[in-house]
Write a protein that holds these residues in place. Structure first.
Motif, PDB file in Angstrom:
ATOM      1  N   ASP A   1       0.774  -1.164   0.130  1.00 25.40           N
ATOM      2  CA  ASP A   1      -0.025  -0.045  -0.043  1.00 25.40           C
ATOM      3  C   ASP A   1       0.833   1.204   0.095  1.00 25.40           C
ATOM      4  O   ASP A   1       1.467   1.629   1.003  1.00 25.40           O
ATOM      5  CB  ASP A   1      -1.011  -0.079   1.211  1.00 25.40           C
ATOM      6  N   ALA A   2       1.247   1.818  -1.112  1.00 24.57           N
ATOM      7  CA  ALA A   2       1.827   3.008  -1.418  1.00 24.57           C
ATOM      8  C   ALA A   2       0.921   4.298  -1.510  1.00 24.57           C
ATOM      9  O   ALA A   2       1.783   5.328  -2.320  1.00 24.57           O
ATOM     10  CB  ALA A   2       3.101   2.794  -2.203  1.00 24.57           C
ATOM     11  N   SER A   3      -0.368   4.273  -1.143  1.00 25.76           N
ATOM     12  CA  SER A   3      -1.296   5.256  -1.506  1.00 25.76           C
ATOM     13  C   SER A   3      -1.032   6.668  -0.653  1.00 25.76           C
ATOM     14  O   SER A   3      -1.280   7.686  -1.036  1.00 25.76           O
ATOM     15  CB  SER A   3      -2.600   4.900  -1.432  1.00 25.76           C
ATOM     16  N   ARG A   4      -0.210   6.474   0.300  1.00 24.07           N
ATOM     17  CA  ARG A   4       0.138   7.439   1.031  1.00 24.07           C
ATOM     18  C   ARG A   4       1.567   7.723   0.980  1.00 24.07           C
ATOM     19  O   ARG A   4       2.181   8.809   1.659  1.00 24.07           O
ATOM     20  CB  ARG A   4       0.000   7.175   2.776  1.00 24.07           C
ATOM     21  N   GLY A   5       2.444   6.999   0.240  1.00 27.66           N
ATOM     22  CA  GLY A   5       4.021   7.177   0.139  1.00 27.66           C
ATOM     23  C   GLY A   5       4.258   6.777  -1.211  1.00 27.66           C
ATOM     24  O   GLY A   5       3.762   6.986  -2.303  1.00 27.66           O
ATOM     25  N   LEU A   6       5.475   5.896  -1.230  1.00 27.32           N
ATOM     26  CA  LEU A   6       5.999   5.465  -2.791  1.00 27.32           C
ATOM     27  C   LEU A   6       6.978   4.310  -2.259  1.00 27.32           C
ATOM     28  O   LEU A   6       7.487   4.368  -0.906  1.00 27.32           O
ATOM     29  CB  LEU A   6       6.770   6.662  -3.317  1.00 27.32           C
ATOM     30  N   VAL A   7       7.131   3.397  -3.356  1.00 30.49           N
ATOM     31  CA  VAL A   7       8.018   2.328  -3.241  1.00 30.49           C
ATOM     32  C   VAL A   7       8.799   2.496  -4.562  1.00 30.49           C
ATOM     33  O   VAL A   7       8.204   2.628  -5.441  1.00 30.49           O
ATOM     34  CB  VAL A   7       7.157   0.793  -3.314  1.00 30.49           C
ATOM     35  N   GLU A  46      10.463   3.923 -11.817  1.00 30.07           N
ATOM     36  CA  GLU A  46       9.263   4.776 -11.738  1.00 30.07           C
ATOM     37  C   GLU A  46       8.780   4.437 -10.434  1.00 30.07           C
ATOM     38  O   GLU A  46       8.332   3.301 -10.101  1.00 30.07           O
ATOM     39  CB  GLU A  46       8.459   4.550 -12.583  1.00 30.07           C
ATOM     40  N   PRO A  47       8.410   5.406  -9.557  1.00 36.26           N
ATOM     41  CA  PRO A  47       7.751   5.120  -8.108  1.00 36.26           C
ATOM     42  C   PRO A  47       6.420   4.492  -8.411  1.00 36.26           C
ATOM     43  O   PRO A  47       5.613   4.994  -9.307  1.00 36.26           O
ATOM     44  CB  PRO A  47       7.754   6.847  -7.530  1.00 36.26           C
ATOM     45  N   VAL A  48       6.380   3.401  -7.523  1.00 36.89           N
ATOM     46  CA  VAL A  48       5.009   3.106  -7.211  1.00 36.89           C
ATOM     47  C   VAL A  48       4.279   3.897  -5.903  1.00 36.89           C
ATOM     48  O   VAL A  48       4.533   3.986  -5.037  1.00 36.89           O
ATOM     49  CB  VAL A  48       5.088   1.541  -7.024  1.00 36.89           C
ATOM     50  N   ILE A  49       2.950   4.382  -6.765  1.00 38.46           N
ATOM     51  CA  ILE A  49       2.069   5.291  -5.761  1.00 38.46           C
ATOM     52  C   ILE A  49       0.942   4.584  -5.775  1.00 38.46           C
ATOM     53  O   ILE A  49       0.060   5.334  -6.704  1.00 38.46           O
ATOM     54  CB  ILE A  49       2.195   6.848  -6.144  1.00 38.46           C
ATOM     55  N   ALA A  50       0.608   3.609  -5.409  1.00 33.76           N
ATOM     56  CA  ALA A  50      -0.794   2.958  -5.510  1.00 33.76           C
ATOM     57  C   ALA A  50      -1.154   2.037  -4.382  1.00 33.76           C
ATOM     58  O   ALA A  50      -0.166   1.482  -3.630  1.00 33.76           O
ATOM     59  CB  ALA A  50      -0.911   2.340  -6.817  1.00 33.76           C
ATOM     60  N   GLN A  78      13.211   0.835  -1.562  1.00 31.78           N
ATOM     61  CA  GLN A  78      13.016   1.964  -0.866  1.00 31.78           C
ATOM     62  C   GLN A  78      11.474   2.272  -0.611  1.00 31.78           C
ATOM     63  O   GLN A  78      10.705   2.570  -1.376  1.00 31.78           O
ATOM     64  CB  GLN A  78      13.878   3.219  -1.626  1.00 31.78           C
ATOM     65  N   VAL A  79      11.166   2.229   0.614  1.00 34.15           N
ATOM     66  CA  VAL A  79       9.722   2.344   0.795  1.00 34.15           C
ATOM     67  C   VAL A  79       9.626   3.592   1.867  1.00 34.15           C
ATOM     68  O   VAL A  79      10.429   3.824   2.963  1.00 34.15           O
ATOM     69  CB  VAL A  79       9.590   0.989   1.796  1.00 34.15           C
ATOM     70  N   GLN A  80       8.938   4.581   1.349  1.00 37.94           N
ATOM     71  CA  GLN A  80       8.625   5.919   2.150  1.00 37.94           C
ATOM     72  C   GLN A  80       7.133   5.849   2.574  1.00 37.94           C
ATOM     73  O   GLN A  80       6.328   5.940   1.448  1.00 37.94           O
ATOM     74  CB  GLN A  80       9.044   6.860   1.406  1.00 37.94           C
TER      75      GLN A  80
END
Length: 90
Positions: A1-7, A46-50, A78-80
């Motif tokens: 779940d990267a809806s609040r950040g990115l992977v 390309e960042p995953v934002i989803a 890299q998980v933020q």
């Protein structure tokens, strides 16, 4: 779940990294960042934002992971502000 950040994903050579004194090779994962392969760095990803259970990671201009066939590699994440529950490398 990267809806609040990115992977983002980086792909590194699995070869050992020389430690700071250059005397001892190490396979410690945190040192692998120095072995990131050209075209497969965190900046190339390309960042995953989803919030998704199936998302394809893409790299800018690197082609595909098929070019790495036969090589021993390590995946670095890299998980933020995100949660990574699993991955599949194909």
């Amino acid at each position: 779940d990267a809806s609040r950040g990115l992977v983002r994903v980086g792909i590194a050579s699995a070869d050992p990294v020389l430690t700071y004194n250059g005397a001892t090779p190490s396979t410690a994962p945190h040192l692998k960042i120095s072995n990131l392969l050209p075209g497969f760095t965190f900046d190339d990803c390309e960042p995953v934002i989803a919030n998704s259970v199936q998302h394809t990671v893409r790299f800018k201009g690197a082609g595909t992971v098929a070019s790495l066939r036969g090589q021993h590699v390590c995946l670095l994440f890299q998980v933020q502000n995100a949660d990574l529950y699993g991955f599949r490398f194909a």
